[in-house]
Design a protein around this motif. Sequence first.
Motif, short mmCIF file in Angstrom:
data_model
loop_
_atom_site.label_atom_id
_atom_site.label_comp_id
_atom_site.label_asym_id
_atom_site.label_seq_id
_atom_site.Cartn_x
_atom_site.Cartn_y
_atom_site.Cartn_z
N VAL A 106 52.52 30.26 50.76
CA VAL A 106 51.87 30.81 50.48
C VAL A 106 50.62 30.52 50.88
O VAL A 106 50.12 28.94 50.52
CB VAL A 106 51.58 30.54 48.61
N LEU A 107 49.39 31.41 49.98
CA LEU A 107 47.68 31.26 50.94
C LEU A 107 47.02 32.09 49.66
O LEU A 107 47.47 32.91 49.28
CB LEU A 107 47.88 31.39 52.25
N THR A 108 45.76 30.88 49.51
CA THR A 108 44.74 31.41 48.87
C THR A 108 43.69 32.14 49.86
O THR A 108 43.75 31.32 50.37
CB THR A 108 44.41 30.76 47.40
N MET A 109 43.38 33.24 49.55
CA MET A 109 41.83 33.17 50.04
C MET A 109 41.23 35.25 49.32
O MET A 109 42.11 35.63 49.20
CB MET A 109 43.00 33.96 51.66
N ASP A 110 39.73 34.94 49.60
CA ASP A 110 39.30 36.17 49.01
C ASP A 110 39.31 37.30 50.20
O ASP A 110 39.16 37.15 51.03
CB ASP A 110 37.52 35.82 48.78
N CYS A 111 40.71 38.23 49.90
CA CYS A 111 40.73 39.53 51.24
C CYS A 111 40.88 40.55 49.93
O CYS A 111 40.95 41.87 51.40
CB CYS A 111 42.17 38.93 51.56
N ALA A 112 40.05 40.70 49.07
CA ALA A 112 39.98 41.69 48.81
C ALA A 112 38.17 42.17 48.27
O ALA A 112 37.70 43.17 47.46
CB ALA A 112 40.38 41.42 47.21
N GLY A 113 37.01 41.22 48.42
CA GLY A 113 36.01 40.53 48.14
C GLY A 113 35.27 40.89 47.01
O GLY A 113 34.80 41.19 46.87
N GLY A 114 36.62 40.60 45.96
CA GLY A 114 36.11 39.71 44.56
C GLY A 114 35.57 38.85 44.01
O GLY A 114 35.07 38.36 45.82
N SER A 115 35.72 38.64 43.76
CA SER A 115 35.00 36.60 43.18
C SER A 115 35.99 36.01 43.17
O SER A 115 35.44 34.86 43.06
CB SER A 115 34.91 36.88 41.07
#
Length: 548
Positions: A277-286
């Motif tokens: 599992v990873l976290t990353m802003d890959c949708a361009g949101g806040s």
Amino acid sequence: MIPLTGFMTNPGAASHEFGLGSTAVGQVRGKVFRDNNRNGVFDSGETGFENVFVSVVSNGGTTTQGFAHTDASGDYTITTPANSPPGTNGYYVTITPPSGFFATSSTALGPLYLTSGQTINGKNFGVTAYQVISLAASRVLSLASLDLQERDWVGSDPATAHADADIVLGADAGGTDNISVWFNLYNSSPLFSNAPSSPNGYTRNAPQSVLAMALDSLDLNAPRSRPDLVTGTKSAVGGNFFIWFNQNSSDNEGYFPTTYSPGKNYQTQDQGDVQAVLTMDCAGGSGPDIIVGTRSLTAGRGTIEIWQNNDVATPSFSRQETYPSAGNIPLNQLGEVTAMKLADVNADGRRDLIVATRTGIYSGELLVFKNVGNTNGNRFLCAFDLALDTDAATSIACTDVDLDGYPDIVLGTQDGASSGNLLYFHNEGMSLTVDFQLKRKVNAPGIVTALAPGDFGGLSRTDLAVGWRADASGYGGGVLIYYLDAGTLPPSGTDPSSGLITSFVPALTTSNFNYGVYPSVPAPPFLTDVAAGVKTGPTTGAVYVFIR
């Protein structure tokens, strides 16, 4: 006269002459010493270290030109062929730090150019011992570390918080403690209490075995810096990954809820086990989005899913893409996802997705997905796919091994019931296409089960911590540090535990654990430490923290 039998004379034989000459040589001399003040310099009162292996290497560390062991005073002398002229292939003198010690100076000094009869002096290496902290744990599977911001500030001002990294452990199901948290007690000694119990830690119960974890600030509640927890688990009735929001009231920050946050249980389409599992802003949101990798119910198959943050104060997440079908994956199939990492492999300013898979007992794949945008559809496109015919990929590390400005990949693998490898793939540095070439293969002492990059001593460059397992059914194993100062993967590593750890190490995490910005900023150097999760049996284990 005794007759000679079995010999024949050949009156027509020709004679030949061969010219022999001595090779021009030079010497490299220096000392390995106990660097008590950790300044990398041999100071008055510091003593030498006996019986340390020192070698002179060339060709990126693949050729050994000479070697020696230090004497009782820590001194060494190595005689090697002269390399100047021509002066085109520089030598490096390297050490393997003794077990239980880390380097305070570089572990590789060079390039060196020796003329005939020349002696190069003063190539010294400092080492000093780790501080080791042992923590009680059980059923160890995964580790993470970040400052959870427990209430360790002055008055009502969180800006004065310590910024000290805490430890979170994920474990097998079977108890009420398959999530354990140890608060960092900076600047007390020791830094962590033995057991994760109040007021210095706590435990939580996840719905199933916690195979993977990510810590990141997922919500928009002030202050944003408080990290939340995502747990990837074996498939359970309620889902296979769960979100635990860090509490935000004035007196109890640093605490996750007693069960996962209400309504924040999610299930992938394949209903498999979430192993990465990873976290990353890959949708361009806040806020950050979530990337999960699975082992599907069909053996040798898995998926990757992108779950988008809806960017409200306490967010929810919705599935946007599933790979394969998305991603232009060759043959439209993906192996069991064993590990994932994010790194900008082509220097375009966007972090790409690197994936390790298992497709069979001893086979797998290395895939690199190029990050091409934030819109739903195919935000990651498969740009590199390499089948591993004799290695099942188990773990990934991304770091610039040779300092050419592009992150390389080191894969940990299993190629037998009791064996595995470290595979160093060099990033060829192409901006339009993505290409990695196998640069070096190093036999590991067993099955590689965890990799963690970090600067563990020597130059200010990343090294590699490796957890391993002796065989697929037992609980033997250990941990090693591979120093990358010579610009390549060395043939062997150093045991930071000095033989203390002899069991299976399924998880590693790195941080500067003995650092905190309040009440005062500690003196540099600020050093990276490593924690190893150890599984000594089906229901027993420990966490060892190695402080530099």
